[in-house]
Design a protein around this motif. Structure first.
Motif, PDB file in Angstrom:
ATOM      1  N   GLY A 145       0.777  -1.518  -0.079  1.00 40.46           N
ATOM      2  CA  GLY A 145      -0.212   0.351   0.283  1.00 40.46           C
ATOM      3  C   GLY A 145       0.880   1.238   0.350  1.00 40.46           C
ATOM      4  O   GLY A 145       2.016   0.786   0.297  1.00 40.46           O
ATOM      5  N   SER A 146      -0.028   2.053  -0.823  1.00 43.17           N
ATOM      6  CA  SER A 146       1.235   3.982  -0.147  1.00 43.17           C
ATOM      7  C   SER A 146       1.320   4.643   0.930  1.00 43.17           C
ATOM      8  O   SER A 146      -0.245   4.227   2.016  1.00 43.17           O
ATOM      9  CB  SER A 146      -0.023   4.523  -1.295  1.00 43.17           C
ATOM     10  OG  SER A 146       0.680   5.973  -1.026  1.00 43.17           O
ATOM     11  N   VAL A 147       2.425   4.745   1.333  1.00 41.19           N
ATOM     12  CA  VAL A 147       2.110   5.370   3.044  1.00 41.19           C
ATOM     13  C   VAL A 147       1.997   6.363   2.668  1.00 41.19           C
ATOM     14  O   VAL A 147       0.923   6.879   4.113  1.00 41.19           O
ATOM     15  CB  VAL A 147       3.627   5.343   3.001  1.00 41.19           C
ATOM     16  CG1 VAL A 147       4.154   6.147   4.313  1.00 41.19           C
ATOM     17  CG2 VAL A 147       5.022   3.707   3.062  1.00 41.19           C
ATOM     18  N   ALA A 148       1.555   6.920   1.727  1.00 41.27           N
ATOM     19  CA  ALA A 148       1.185   9.090   1.673  1.00 41.27           C
ATOM     20  C   ALA A 148      -0.348   8.298   1.837  1.00 41.27           C
ATOM     21  O   ALA A 148      -1.206   9.152   2.290  1.00 41.27           O
ATOM     22  CB  ALA A 148       1.049   9.082   0.746  1.00 41.27           C
ATOM     23  N   ALA A 149      -1.009   7.173   1.145  1.00 40.36           N
ATOM     24  CA  ALA A 149      -2.628   7.049   1.042  1.00 40.36           C
ATOM     25  C   ALA A 149      -2.965   6.573   2.639  1.00 40.36           C
ATOM     26  O   ALA A 149      -4.204   6.774   2.885  1.00 40.36           O
ATOM     27  CB  ALA A 149      -2.767   6.281  -0.571  1.00 40.36           C
ATOM     28  N   ARG A 150      -2.281   5.069   3.267  1.00 38.97           N
ATOM     29  CA  ARG A 150      -2.840   5.429   4.036  1.00 38.97           C
ATOM     30  C   ARG A 150      -2.552   5.682   5.682  1.00 38.97           C
ATOM     31  O   ARG A 150      -2.779   5.814   6.617  1.00 38.97           O
ATOM     32  CB  ARG A 150      -1.730   4.423   4.789  1.00 38.97           C
ATOM     33  CG  ARG A 150      -1.638   2.723   4.224  1.00 38.97           C
ATOM     34  CD  ARG A 150      -1.067   1.363   3.384  1.00 38.97           C
ATOM     35  NE  ARG A 150      -0.305   0.579   4.984  1.00 38.97           N
ATOM     36  CZ  ARG A 150       0.619   0.487   6.080  1.00 38.97           C
ATOM     37  NH1 ARG A 150       1.299   0.810   5.082  1.00 38.97           N
ATOM     38  NH2 ARG A 150       0.756  -0.128   7.270  1.00 38.97           N
ATOM     39  N   LEU A 151      -1.077   7.184   5.295  1.00 43.13           N
ATOM     40  CA  LEU A 151      -1.438   7.763   6.147  1.00 43.13           C
ATOM     41  C   LEU A 151      -2.688   9.030   6.586  1.00 43.13           C
ATOM     42  O   LEU A 151      -3.322   9.136   7.234  1.00 43.13           O
ATOM     43  CB  LEU A 151       0.113   9.227   6.375  1.00 43.13           C
ATOM     44  CG  LEU A 151       1.015   8.346   7.068  1.00 43.13           C
ATOM     45  CD1 LEU A 151       2.034   9.427   6.607  1.00 43.13           C
ATOM     46  CD2 LEU A 151       0.947   8.234   8.213  1.00 43.13           C
ATOM     47  N   ALA A 152      -2.786   9.137   5.010  1.00 38.73           N
ATOM     48  CA  ALA A 152      -3.769   9.946   5.183  1.00 38.73           C
ATOM     49  C   ALA A 152      -5.725   9.856   5.180  1.00 38.73           C
ATOM     50  O   ALA A 152      -6.075  10.041   5.864  1.00 38.73           O
ATOM     51  CB  ALA A 152      -3.736  10.525   3.936  1.00 38.73           C
ATOM     52  N   HIS A 153      -5.395   8.549   5.556  1.00 36.36           N
ATOM     53  CA  HIS A 153      -6.575   7.596   5.616  1.00 36.36           C
ATOM     54  C   HIS A 153      -6.535   7.272   7.298  1.00 36.36           C
ATOM     55  O   HIS A 153      -7.886   6.463   8.027  1.00 36.36           O
ATOM     56  CB  HIS A 153      -7.284   5.896   4.872  1.00 36.36           C
ATOM     57  CG  HIS A 153      -7.676   6.666   3.751  1.00 36.36           C
ATOM     58  ND1 HIS A 153      -8.360   7.452   3.807  1.00 36.36           N
ATOM     59  CD2 HIS A 153      -6.784   6.552   2.336  1.00 36.36           C
ATOM     60  CE1 HIS A 153      -8.579   7.667   2.004  1.00 36.36           C
ATOM     61  NE2 HIS A 153      -7.944   6.942   1.753  1.00 36.36           N
ATOM     62  N   ARG A 154      -5.094   7.186   8.124  1.00 33.93           N
ATOM     63  CA  ARG A 154      -5.367   6.322   9.309  1.00 33.93           C
ATOM     64  C   ARG A 154      -5.004   6.438  10.664  1.00 33.93           C
ATOM     65  O   ARG A 154      -5.188   6.818  11.705  1.00 33.93           O
ATOM     66  CB  ARG A 154      -4.203   5.185   9.340  1.00 33.93           C
ATOM     67  CG  ARG A 154      -5.696   3.932   8.012  1.00 33.93           C
ATOM     68  CD  ARG A 154      -3.865   2.931   8.982  1.00 33.93           C
ATOM     69  NE  ARG A 154      -4.506   2.187   7.465  1.00 33.93           N
ATOM     70  CZ  ARG A 154      -4.594   0.854   7.834  1.00 33.93           C
ATOM     71  NH1 ARG A 154      -5.822   0.858   8.934  1.00 33.93           N
ATOM     72  NH2 ARG A 154      -5.480  -0.283   6.498  1.00 33.93           N
ATOM     73  N   GLN A 155      -5.504   8.095  10.012  1.00 31.21           N
ATOM     74  CA  GLN A 155      -5.076   9.467  10.962  1.00 31.21           C
ATOM     75  C   GLN A 155      -5.765  10.703  11.180  1.00 31.21           C
ATOM     76  O   GLN A 155      -6.094  11.001   9.648  1.00 31.21           O
ATOM     77  CB  GLN A 155      -3.389   9.414  11.739  1.00 31.21           C
ATOM     78  CG  GLN A 155      -2.416   9.618  10.404  1.00 31.21           C
ATOM     79  CD  GLN A 155      -2.477  11.219  10.305  1.00 31.21           C
ATOM     80  OE1 GLN A 155      -2.319  12.157  11.052  1.00 31.21           O
ATOM     81  NE2 GLN A 155      -2.854  11.665   9.014  1.00 31.21           N
ATOM     82  N   HIS A 156      -5.534  12.250  11.517  1.00 29.94           N
ATOM     83  CA  HIS A 156      -6.983  12.772  11.219  1.00 29.94           C
ATOM     84  C   HIS A 156      -5.729  14.292  10.561  1.00 29.94           C
ATOM     85  O   HIS A 156      -6.248  15.410  10.778  1.00 29.94           O
ATOM     86  CB  HIS A 156      -6.861  13.711  12.969  1.00 29.94           C
ATOM     87  CG  HIS A 156      -6.439  14.342  13.913  1.00 29.94           C
ATOM     88  ND1 HIS A 156      -5.543  13.100  14.421  1.00 29.94           N
ATOM     89  CD2 HIS A 156      -5.859  15.501  14.161  1.00 29.94           C
ATOM     90  CE1 HIS A 156      -4.846  13.909  15.771  1.00 29.94           C
ATOM     91  NE2 HIS A 156      -5.022  14.833  15.216  1.00 29.94           N
ATOM     92  N   ARG A 157      -4.097  13.748  10.994  1.00 26.96           N
ATOM     93  CA  ARG A 157      -3.577  15.042  10.816  1.00 26.96           C
ATOM     94  C   ARG A 157      -2.871  15.296   8.850  1.00 26.96           C
ATOM     95  O   ARG A 157      -3.460  14.792   8.319  1.00 26.96           O
ATOM     96  CB  ARG A 157      -1.554  14.853  11.054  1.00 26.96           C
ATOM     97  CG  ARG A 157      -1.405  15.664  12.591  1.00 26.96           C
ATOM     98  CD  ARG A 157      -0.005  15.072  12.685  1.00 26.96           C
ATOM     99  NE  ARG A 157      -0.349  15.358  14.995  1.00 26.96           N
ATOM    100  CZ  ARG A 157      -0.824  13.991  15.426  1.00 26.96           C
ATOM    101  NH1 ARG A 157      -1.503  12.629  14.935  1.00 26.96           N
ATOM    102  NH2 ARG A 157      -1.113  13.825  16.657  1.00 26.96           N
ATOM    103  N   SER A 158      -3.059  17.040   8.472  1.00 26.78           N
ATOM    104  CA  SER A 158      -2.440  16.417   7.265  1.00 26.78           C
ATOM    105  C   SER A 158      -1.508  15.754   6.366  1.00 26.78           C
ATOM    106  O   SER A 158      -0.095  16.245   7.462  1.00 26.78           O
ATOM    107  CB  SER A 158      -2.936  18.400   6.796  1.00 26.78           C
ATOM    108  OG  SER A 158      -3.753  18.933   7.215  1.00 26.78           O
ATOM    109  N   VAL A 159      -1.686  15.340   5.362  1.00 22.85           N
ATOM    110  CA  VAL A 159      -0.009  14.541   5.278  1.00 22.85           C
ATOM    111  C   VAL A 159       0.051  15.320   3.600  1.00 22.85           C
ATOM    112  O   VAL A 159      -0.867  15.937   2.881  1.00 22.85           O
ATOM    113  CB  VAL A 159      -0.480  12.982   4.561  1.00 22.85           C
ATOM    114  CG1 VAL A 159       1.145  12.310   4.007  1.00 22.85           C
ATOM    115  CG2 VAL A 159      -1.059  12.712   6.510  1.00 22.85           C
TER     116      VAL A 159
END
Length: 180
Positions: free
Chosen positions: A147-161
């Motif tokens: 999976g994409s690290v950026a996509a997983r970060l964007a969907h699994r926490q509330h901070r801006s990426v």
């Protein structure tokens, strides 16, 4: 400013100083543009910059109640991860030399998205900055499984990426993004 190996109490003190930081995920030989964008936002926000490298060859074995993470290697050659972290630290030191930006480097372990998310929670980070992946068949296969690290970060926490392109943009008239 860069971290070396730290004790649990050192890490707690450092975390207190790094509250609201901008976190940038870095890998060895990553284009400098990602770090430059992260530094620019850290300066704009008036906060420290945390350069995070994730050693995917290690995994978390347990975490102390104070947040200190203990890890173990997946394979016995743990020097590879240490060498990568040193390369990331050296690249950051070179790129940030002469700036008045307060920064530090952190070595994380395990799954990149989860490790960066956990660090962001500890620091109550304002922004996470990562680069896109390189184009190519090998990277496409890797992303399919991990999976994409950026996509997983964007969907699994509330901070801006903030996702910074690593390569030139694909022309609109090119039907395939990954040509290999």
């Amino acid at each position: 400013m860069t971290d070396q190996a730290s004790s649990p109490s050192d890490e707690l003190a450092q975390n207190a100083e790094l509250q609201k930081a901008v976190i940038v995920g870095m890998q060895p030989d990553q284009p400098r543009r990602v770090l430059d964008e992260a530094a620019r936002y850290a300066k704009l926000l008036g906060v420290p910059l945390v350069v995070a490298h994730v050693d995917v060859t290690r995994f978390v074995t347990y975490e102390d109640p104070d947040g200190y993470v203990h890890s173990a290697p997946i394979d016995l050659n743990i020097e590879a991860g240490a060498a990568e972290f040193e390369a990331v630290q050296a690249a950051a030191a070179t790129a940030l030399k002469g700036t008045d930006l307060k920064w530090t480097a952190r070595q994380l372990v395990g799954d990149p998205a989860l490790a960066i998310k956990q660090l962001a929670n500890k620091l109550d980070a304002q922004l996470i900055v990562v680069g896109t992946r390189k184009r190519g068949l090998g990277e496409s296969i890797r992303e399919f499984f991990t999976g994409s690290v950026a996509a997983r970060l964007a969907h699994r926490q509330h901070r801006s990426v903030l996702v910074v392109p690593l390569e030139d943009a694909v022309p609109d008239d090119q039907p395939e993004i990954w040509t290999e």
